[in-house]
Design a protein around this motif. Sequence first.
Motif, mmCIF file in Angstrom:
data_model
loop_
_atom_site.group_PDB
_atom_site.id
_atom_site.type_symbol
_atom_site.label_atom_id
_atom_site.label_comp_id
_atom_site.label_asym_id
_atom_site.label_seq_id
_atom_site.Cartn_x
_atom_site.Cartn_y
_atom_site.Cartn_z
ATOM 1 N N ALA A 194 0.643 -1.057 0.125
ATOM 2 C CA ALA A 194 -0.297 0.043 -0.050
ATOM 3 C C ALA A 194 0.811 1.346 0.043
ATOM 4 C CB ALA A 194 -1.024 0.008 1.201
ATOM 5 N N THR A 196 1.891 5.059 0.253
ATOM 6 C CA THR A 196 1.604 6.224 1.731
ATOM 7 C C THR A 196 -0.112 6.622 1.110
ATOM 8 O OG1 THR A 196 4.180 6.018 1.609
ATOM 9 C CG2 THR A 196 3.074 7.888 2.762
ATOM 10 N N THR A 199 -2.264 5.249 2.359
ATOM 11 C CA THR A 199 -3.134 4.632 3.841
ATOM 12 C C THR A 199 -3.153 6.203 5.157
ATOM 13 O OG1 THR A 199 -0.249 5.018 3.686
ATOM 14 C CG2 THR A 199 -1.416 3.874 4.531
ATOM 15 N N ILE A 200 -2.580 7.505 3.965
ATOM 16 C CA ILE A 200 -3.425 8.636 4.507
ATOM 17 C C ILE A 200 -4.938 9.173 4.604
ATOM 18 C CG2 ILE A 200 -2.842 11.013 4.416
ATOM 19 C CD1 ILE A 200 0.509 10.771 4.045
ATOM 20 N N VAL A 203 -6.485 7.220 6.069
ATOM 21 C CA VAL A 203 -6.756 7.761 7.940
ATOM 22 C C VAL A 203 -7.787 8.812 8.060
ATOM 23 C CG1 VAL A 203 -5.375 9.474 9.508
ATOM 24 C CG2 VAL A 203 -4.053 7.019 8.430
ATOM 25 N N PHE A 204 -7.576 9.579 7.035
ATOM 26 C CA PHE A 204 -9.076 10.757 6.875
ATOM 27 C C PHE A 204 -9.841 10.635 7.003
ATOM 28 C CE2 PHE A 204 -6.961 15.361 6.080
ATOM 29 C CZ PHE A 204 -5.433 14.529 5.954
ATOM 30 N N ALA A 207 -10.683 9.656 10.484
ATOM 31 C CA ALA A 207 -11.883 10.388 10.588
ATOM 32 C C ALA A 207 -12.854 11.032 10.666
ATOM 33 C CB ALA A 207 -10.229 11.449 10.373
ATOM 34 N N PRO A 217 -10.567 11.432 19.192
ATOM 35 C CA PRO A 217 -10.443 12.604 19.599
ATOM 36 C C PRO A 217 -11.089 14.453 18.351
ATOM 37 C CG PRO A 217 -8.405 12.757 18.011
ATOM 38 C CD PRO A 217 -9.496 11.708 17.841
ATOM 39 N N ALA A 262 -2.962 -4.328 10.116
ATOM 40 C CA ALA A 262 -1.771 -4.209 11.348
ATOM 41 C C ALA A 262 -1.330 -2.245 10.376
ATOM 42 C CB ALA A 262 -0.056 -4.629 10.203
ATOM 43 N N GLN A 263 -2.246 -1.852 10.148
ATOM 44 C CA GLN A 263 -2.155 -0.461 10.190
ATOM 45 C C GLN A 263 -2.976 0.574 10.745
ATOM 46 O OE1 GLN A 263 -1.427 0.637 6.136
ATOM 47 N NE2 GLN A 263 0.873 0.187 6.375
ATOM 48 N N TRP A 264 -4.269 -0.067 10.619
ATOM 49 C CA TRP A 264 -5.381 1.328 11.033
ATOM 50 C C TRP A 264 -5.849 0.619 12.569
ATOM 51 C CZ3 TRP A 264 -9.596 -2.163 12.163
ATOM 52 C CH2 TRP A 264 -9.249 -3.207 11.141
ATOM 53 N N GLN A 266 -4.005 -0.331 14.978
ATOM 54 C CA GLN A 266 -3.306 0.707 15.790
ATOM 55 C C GLN A 266 -4.430 1.620 15.688
ATOM 56 O OE1 GLN A 266 -0.991 -0.437 18.140
ATOM 57 N NE2 GLN A 266 -0.846 -2.827 16.985
ATOM 58 N N LEU A 267 -4.018 2.125 15.102
ATOM 59 C CA LEU A 267 -5.000 3.475 15.141
ATOM 60 C C LEU A 267 -6.591 3.097 16.038
ATOM 61 C CD1 LEU A 267 -4.261 6.083 13.441
ATOM 62 C CD2 LEU A 267 -6.005 5.074 12.144
ATOM 63 N N LEU A 270 -5.664 3.128 19.608
ATOM 64 C CA LEU A 270 -5.714 4.528 19.524
ATOM 65 C C LEU A 270 -6.885 4.866 20.440
ATOM 66 C CD1 LEU A 270 -2.634 5.357 18.290
ATOM 67 C CD2 LEU A 270 -2.641 5.385 21.415
ATOM 68 N N VAL A 271 -7.832 5.747 19.212
ATOM 69 C CA VAL A 271 -8.900 5.905 19.610
ATOM 70 C C VAL A 271 -9.563 5.838 20.481
ATOM 71 C CG1 VAL A 271 -11.089 6.616 17.909
ATOM 72 C CG2 VAL A 271 -9.013 7.377 16.779
#
Lengths: 473, 643
Positions: A194, A196, A199-200, A203-204, A207, A217, A262-264, A266-267, A270-271
């Motif tokens: 994948a 970058t 993956t960004i 994340v968006f 969010a 947050p 594996a990437q999301w 951890q996200l 955290l959330v």
Amino acid sequence: MNWISALPELVLACAGMAILVFGVLAPKNAFRLASMFTIAAFLITAMLVMGGTTSLGYSGLFSSDAFSQFVKLLILAAATLGVIVSLDYSEHENMQRFEFPVLILLSTVGMMLMASAANLMSLYLGVELMSLSIYVLAAFARDNLRSAEAGLKYFVLGALASGLLLYGISLVYGFSGSMNFADLSAELTSASQASTGVTIGVVFIVAGLAFKVSAVPFHMWTPDVYEGAPTPVTAFMGTAPKVAAMALLVRLLSGPFAHLLAQWQQLIVLVAIASMLLGSLAAIGQKNIKRLMAYSSIGHMGYALVGLAAGTPLGVKGVLIYLVTYVFMNVGTFACILAMRRRGRAVEGIADLAGLAKTDLGMALWLAIFMFSMAGIPPFSGFWGKLFIFQAAVTQGMWVLAVIGVLTSVIGAYYYIRIIKVMFFDDAAEAFDARPASLSFVAVAGGLFTTGFFLFAAPVEAAALAAAKVIFG
Amino acid sequence: MLYALAVFAPLVGSLIALLFGRQIGDRAAQTVTIAGMVLASICGVSSFVDLIYSGVPAGVISLGTWVEAGSFHVEWALRYDALSAVMVAMVTCVATLIHIYSAGYMAHDNTIWKFFSYLSLFTFAMLMLVTADNLLQLFFGWEGVGLASYLLIGYYYDRPSAGAAAMKAFIVNRVGDLGFALGIALLFMVFGTISFDGIFAAVSQHQNDSYHLFGTDFRALEVIGVLLFIGAMGKSAQLGLHVWLPDAMEGPTPVSALIHAATMVTAGVFLMARMSPLMEYAPYALGFVCFMGASTALFAATIGCVQNDIKRVIAYSTCSQLGYMFIAAGVGAYQASVFHLLTHAFFKALLFLSAGSVIHAMSEEQDIRKMGGIWKKIPLTYTVMFIGSLALGGVYPFAGYYSKDAILEAAYAAHTGVGAYGFWCGLIAAGLTAFYSWRLLILTFHGAPRADQHTMDHVHESPWVMTVPLILLAVGAVLAGVMFHEQLLGEHWEHFWGESIKLNPANKVLEHMEHVPGWVRLAPSVIGLAGIALAYIIYMGMPALPARVAAAFGPLYRFLLNKWYFDELYNAIIVRPLFCLARGLWQVGDATIIDGVPNSVASLTGASSGQVVKLQTGSIANYAFAMLIGVVALVSIFLIFLR
């Protein structure tokens, strides 16, 4: 046969238009009739959903499957109860306009679309349809300053979140060349491949959707909007949209982006942790019960995210069961909150509940059941929701997450049980006005479901598992 | 059927009195319980007669399954054999008389229904104990009598001393019960069953099993025997665990008579007899039993000589007599120990009830230094108490003569070291027993009146409900020895006892008893009469002498008066350190640590709650900023840590 797979949505949307026309043409105030028609439309739609088949329509934009059916039924149930609890309140607060049920109906169409979305574009459309309707609903008591402020706040921040979501979608599209879930899934087969950009983009998107489920947050709007919006709107906002947005997150992350686990993961972890902590800590000092429920729902979404973070069918099953239990205890609680009316004026302070057991034992008992359930105390449904979630996390070896979840639910138990203490052990305040039948009905329905859930947990569990397996293919 | 009725009639009476006593009133509750007891004693005696004289076969009356867990199988069942039947007959008869006596003694009480309910409950538990067919059921009865004893000692709950005594009895008994429970557990481990028949049938298979304890291998049977005896020591107030019995006199006098003289305290002796088939193969444990019994017999008798409370003198006498029974059990003469148990039940209940009658007459006075000169005013009480003392002192032909002589002969005939120790201790104790019995009689009834005029004017004989049981018990105290001596201990003892007492083939104590030298037979009587004579000389002849003797032997007198300082010793080495430990755990462990940690965590949580809420300013700009920061943070984490 595109229209067959989307039949429930089509029927509901058409019904919405018809009710709108009816409302305009009706000689006198049509609020009550429009509400009844809306409820009828919801029930018919629910039957159509149950009779639906598994299919992929509109060139892969729209998917009808066990998962979407499960979620849609839950959304429809929540929306129906939401309309019922609004009946009495709207008449008291002089907002008995027929647009109210229609707006709920339209946002429900949006949510159903979200549940069935199989493409980033249809996803976005669903989210926007839902959100725009709710912005209006939040500001529906337009003469009320707080309601208008809540609507505006929600709208501005919602627009920001929409922007984030859209930007994320464009990034994913730009870097992978597709918006279709199936294609994305085929494209993104391993985390290392994948780019970058993708993956960004993820994340968006997360969010943007996290805003809708009010996860930390992106939660800041929640307490203010919950408090400011008319209470039936808060009740509605607290249930159905949360279900839809959470379902969408599940479908998106465990579907097309499953290989990026594996990437999301951890996200989400955290959330989830942040939401659970904030939800339990910030609620302690609250004096307004609607604000308290806002923090409570932040916490609950944190728990649901724990199941998502597990990244297994077991976890998704946990999320779905959690949502089911959450909807019923939440709507029941709001029915009780709506019944807090003294000499015609609605009150919202926790202190107003003082000694409720002495003046209205029935309501105090139901509210106590909801609070126990939210605190996760067996045998109420809230316990089983948490059990499945933590079970999934522990099975995946996510001990830290499970332990934090248990600890925060201990903290959370403090403020839930404090309400029970206020109701049962404090000196009685003045009695509330007589409860309207509609609120009693919802409170009792929610209460019976919450209390009796453990008796019929098996079929719900089986349906949830079947739904979860669809996502994982 | 009769047998089961004998056991359960008291339970029914007790439950009716307990549950409905307040509604139906004291008189009805009293009538119901007494009727239940009369029925029970009729049934009890007739089933005893059936078994012994009419040839009804012994057996087990099964009442249903109690525990069924894997290989652990326990039944509710009533054992019907000579040992159980004789105990049932004795317990029901004595308990009935005491129930009737209580109707008079407790007439001025406020909660008569409660008292009678407890009394009947006790009787039921005692009957469960003696009819048990397995150790768990026996333990049920064992704890049941403990509970009833606790309730009755603390019956005058508004007196702090009664509450303390009840607690003391309960706690000291826990020590013994722990031993008993461990014994049962070990038995189950070794034998795989706790039913008596199962155990006794398998004793010979397991006699060489060993049990690893404290780094040494012991014979399992010895360990079991010692553990069971530790249980018996607690219940039967043997040296070391005896401290609760004198304090238990805080209870009403009928309670002292029923529980702390005639029945409950003899449960330990009964246990030894019941387990005789097993104890027979544990010679060292038996030696221990004999040693402890002999020591207790002597020790308690010495204390009895100087006590001034009428009930405490008799309490120490009970303790001493129980010691005799254990001497007999310890040398393998279980028949003699049960025989003494029977006779003792009659004359000790008689003594207690007479003491109760005296206390009643003396306006609740219990100190014998404040009595005297009342024998002419209450002649009946005086007579029956005199008879009881004759029986206790072992004067021919009263009951105690037969049973006590039998025990001393058996101890002598055992021809073992510990047997000889038992014999000499028992012999000296016999003298002391006679001495303190007459000291008690003389100080209570004779000499110049030492009570004030007001009390003396009120001295009166008790009503018939109290005197009739006294007379009946006196008859028992006179006849029980003569009647049963030959049957229980004679040549044909096996005919009487059947399978209930099984001896090791090597155990010939009963035969050897027939051949002891003449002086052994005569010694107890001689020394007993000497004790009586001494008491007469000192207390009748020279009333000033005791004080002079006490002054001359000051330290010894104080040592005895303070009961060998056992209470003080236990206070210093057990009670006070435990209190200190408990206080430490409470103040440091609980209040500071266990309460402190959650309390500080809670205030920390509250404080952080305040901080979290501060972020919620209400400004859209702040909220939007927080969202963007959130996205930036997540993307950064994503790019920096998760790539």
